[in-house]
Design a protein around this motif. Structure first.
Motif, PDB file in Angstrom:
ATOM      1  N   CYS A 169      42.861  21.405 -22.884  1.00  0.00           N
ATOM      2  CA  CYS A 169      42.565  21.916 -24.276  1.00  0.00           C
ATOM      3  C   CYS A 169      41.028  21.560 -24.343  1.00  0.00           C
ATOM      4  O   CYS A 169      40.328  22.705 -24.891  1.00  0.00           O
ATOM      5  CB  CYS A 169      43.096  21.039 -25.621  1.00  0.00           C
ATOM      6  N   GLU A 170      40.520  20.517 -24.068  1.00  0.00           N
ATOM      7  CA  GLU A 170      39.256  20.290 -24.215  1.00  0.00           C
ATOM      8  C   GLU A 170      38.212  21.060 -23.143  1.00  0.00           C
ATOM      9  O   GLU A 170      37.030  21.690 -23.637  1.00  0.00           O
ATOM     10  CB  GLU A 170      38.849  18.851 -23.851  1.00  0.00           C
ATOM     11  N   THR A 213      35.645  13.711 -23.477  1.00  0.00           N
ATOM     12  CA  THR A 213      35.292  15.057 -23.217  1.00  0.00           C
ATOM     13  C   THR A 213      34.015  15.604 -24.094  1.00  0.00           C
ATOM     14  O   THR A 213      33.837  16.708 -24.080  1.00  0.00           O
ATOM     15  CB  THR A 213      36.461  15.815 -23.559  1.00  0.00           C
ATOM     16  N   ARG A 214      33.697  14.657 -25.091  1.00  0.00           N
ATOM     17  CA  ARG A 214      32.497  15.103 -26.004  1.00  0.00           C
ATOM     18  C   ARG A 214      31.199  14.349 -25.175  1.00  0.00           C
ATOM     19  O   ARG A 214      31.049  13.408 -25.050  1.00  0.00           O
ATOM     20  CB  ARG A 214      32.777  14.571 -27.411  1.00  0.00           C
ATOM     21  N   ASP A 215      30.332  15.332 -25.042  1.00  0.00           N
ATOM     22  CA  ASP A 215      28.981  14.849 -24.532  1.00  0.00           C
ATOM     23  C   ASP A 215      28.387  13.927 -25.121  1.00  0.00           C
ATOM     24  O   ASP A 215      27.685  13.234 -24.554  1.00  0.00           O
ATOM     25  CB  ASP A 215      27.947  16.178 -24.510  1.00  0.00           C
ATOM     26  N   ARG A 238      38.446   7.596 -29.433  1.00  0.00           N
ATOM     27  CA  ARG A 238      39.400   8.722 -29.244  1.00  0.00           C
ATOM     28  C   ARG A 238      39.014   9.723 -29.784  1.00  0.00           C
ATOM     29  O   ARG A 238      39.521  10.021 -31.175  1.00  0.00           O
ATOM     30  CB  ARG A 238      40.790   8.049 -29.489  1.00  0.00           C
ATOM     31  N   ASP A 239      38.129  10.350 -29.550  1.00  0.00           N
ATOM     32  CA  ASP A 239      37.453  11.414 -30.281  1.00  0.00           C
ATOM     33  C   ASP A 239      37.175  12.900 -29.573  1.00  0.00           C
ATOM     34  O   ASP A 239      36.462  12.878 -28.372  1.00  0.00           O
ATOM     35  CB  ASP A 239      35.977  11.016 -30.905  1.00  0.00           C
ATOM     36  N   PHE A 240      37.905  13.838 -29.970  1.00  0.00           N
ATOM     37  CA  PHE A 240      37.973  15.104 -29.278  1.00  0.00           C
ATOM     38  C   PHE A 240      37.537  16.349 -30.058  1.00  0.00           C
ATOM     39  O   PHE A 240      37.545  16.249 -31.161  1.00  0.00           O
ATOM     40  CB  PHE A 240      39.557  15.545 -28.740  1.00  0.00           C
ATOM     41  N   SER A 241      37.224  17.224 -29.293  1.00  0.00           N
ATOM     42  CA  SER A 241      36.467  18.651 -29.997  1.00  0.00           C
ATOM     43  C   SER A 241      37.706  19.420 -30.519  1.00  0.00           C
ATOM     44  O   SER A 241      37.573  20.101 -31.859  1.00  0.00           O
ATOM     45  CB  SER A 241      35.862  19.453 -28.933  1.00  0.00           C
ATOM     46  N   VAL A 242      38.869  19.770 -29.963  1.00  0.00           N
ATOM     47  CA  VAL A 242      39.956  20.621 -30.632  1.00  0.00           C
ATOM     48  C   VAL A 242      41.236  19.981 -30.291  1.00  0.00           C
ATOM     49  O   VAL A 242      42.279  20.182 -31.309  1.00  0.00           O
ATOM     50  CB  VAL A 242      40.142  21.841 -29.871  1.00  0.00           C
ATOM     51  N   TYR A 243      41.733  18.925 -29.643  1.00  0.00           N
ATOM     52  CA  TYR A 243      42.838  18.465 -29.260  1.00  0.00           C
ATOM     53  C   TYR A 243      43.208  17.650 -30.548  1.00  0.00           C
ATOM     54  O   TYR A 243      42.568  16.840 -31.129  1.00  0.00           O
ATOM     55  CB  TYR A 243      42.917  17.518 -28.103  1.00  0.00           C
ATOM     56  N   PHE A 268      45.703  23.653 -28.414  1.00  0.00           N
ATOM     57  CA  PHE A 268      44.577  23.537 -29.467  1.00  0.00           C
ATOM     58  C   PHE A 268      43.404  24.323 -28.866  1.00  0.00           C
ATOM     59  O   PHE A 268      43.094  24.143 -28.035  1.00  0.00           O
ATOM     60  CB  PHE A 268      44.346  22.220 -29.915  1.00  0.00           C
ATOM     61  N   TRP A 269      43.067  25.550 -29.674  1.00  0.00           N
ATOM     62  CA  TRP A 269      41.719  26.022 -29.494  1.00  0.00           C
ATOM     63  C   TRP A 269      41.191  26.732 -30.618  1.00  0.00           C
ATOM     64  O   TRP A 269      41.656  26.764 -31.915  1.00  0.00           O
ATOM     65  CB  TRP A 269      42.163  27.079 -28.369  1.00  0.00           C
TER      66      TRP A 269
END
Length: 277
Positions: A169-170, A213-215, A238-243, A268-269
């Protein structure tokens, strides 16, 4: 199901704990008693992983193979002066020496193999972004010839080993790639971008034990390590962009994050900014 970085991290922990030692190998549950007897008392050479497959190599051409599956856990703990730590729960396999006990619970597979049998398992896997000898062109050949979506193909371990749902997803979000795009329409440069991103992100998962996965999170962790902080004390959110952010605003464009089950897992997208073909 644990993603590939978890197995590579476990392989490193097992190497550190047992390489050069000959632990007792038992099956408190009893289901692996025959295999445990083949490994018991033999010198451990190293642990290794390929994708979601975990191996522990013993002297005498014996290999322990483990696939954790959906619910499996392999937990290493210090013995702390107990010669025979009590068994808690249903333990399929136990490794024990005077320093460390490792208990395996609920695996999908736990087998004693020959090196040839272990190599045959690996040969059926796709390239692993965490293995330097892996060739991304092997995956590209299968992707480019397939009408399945890139979201499906990234989860097929015979195409690409070790990538699970979160990385899928990410990375697709990071590169603005439409999940429903058929593999045959993926450009070579786009596939190379996917491979390069996974090859950069997944080693951080091995190092920290967390998927990052987040820069901005990657930068914070890198800065903390550069400042001399102990990795064990660094906070990795635990911080994701879309997941698992279904219905929430996309962090890039503000459109709502979408959700659909793809290849048996929740995809997720962002339908607005993931349009790259």
């Amino acid at each position: 199901m644990p993603e590939g970085h978890t197995l590579h991290r476990l392989a490193g922990e097992l190497t550190e704990a047992y390489a050069g030692h000959a632990p007792s190998v038992t099956s408190p549950q009893g289901r692996f008693a025959e295999g445990a007897a083949l490994l018991d008392g033999h010198l451990v050479e190293r642990g290794s992983a390929w994708g979601k497959l975990l191996f522990l190599h013993f002297a005498g051409e014996r290999v322990l193979y483990v696939h954790l599956g959906l619910i499996g856990t392999f937990v290493l703990s210090p013995v702390e002066g107990q010669s025979d730590p009590p068994v808690t729960g249903v333990v399929r396999l136990r490794l024990l020496d005077d320093r460390t006990v490792a208990d395996l619970r609920g695996p999908m597979a736990c087998e004693a193999l020959t090196p040839e049998e272990a190599e045959a398992l690996v040969a059926r896997q796709g390239p692993d972004p965490l293995r330097v000898e892996s060739d991304p062109d092997e995956a590209w050949a299968k992707i480019h010839a397939s009408r399945r979506t890139i979201a499906e193909l990234l989860m097929d371990q015979t195409v690409l080993a070790g990538v699970g749902n979160i990385y899928r997803c990410e990375v697709l979000w990071r590169l603005r790639i439409k999940p429903s795009l058929p593999g045959e329409r993926i450009k070579a440069a786009t596939w190379q971008a996917i491979w390069d991103d996974l090859s950069e992100l997944m080693p951080w998962g091995v190092r920290t034990g967390r998927i990052i996965t987040r820069d901005e999170v990657l930068q914070d962790v890198a800065d903390a390590l550069a400042a001399g902080e102990d990795l064990r004390t660094v906070d990795v959110p635990r911080d994701f962009s879309v997941y698992q952010r279904n219905g929430e605003p996309c962090l890039r464009c503000g459109s709502h994050v979408r959700h659909k089950v793809v290849a048996g897992r929740n995809m997720f997208w962002c339908g607005n900014c993931q349009r790259r073909s």
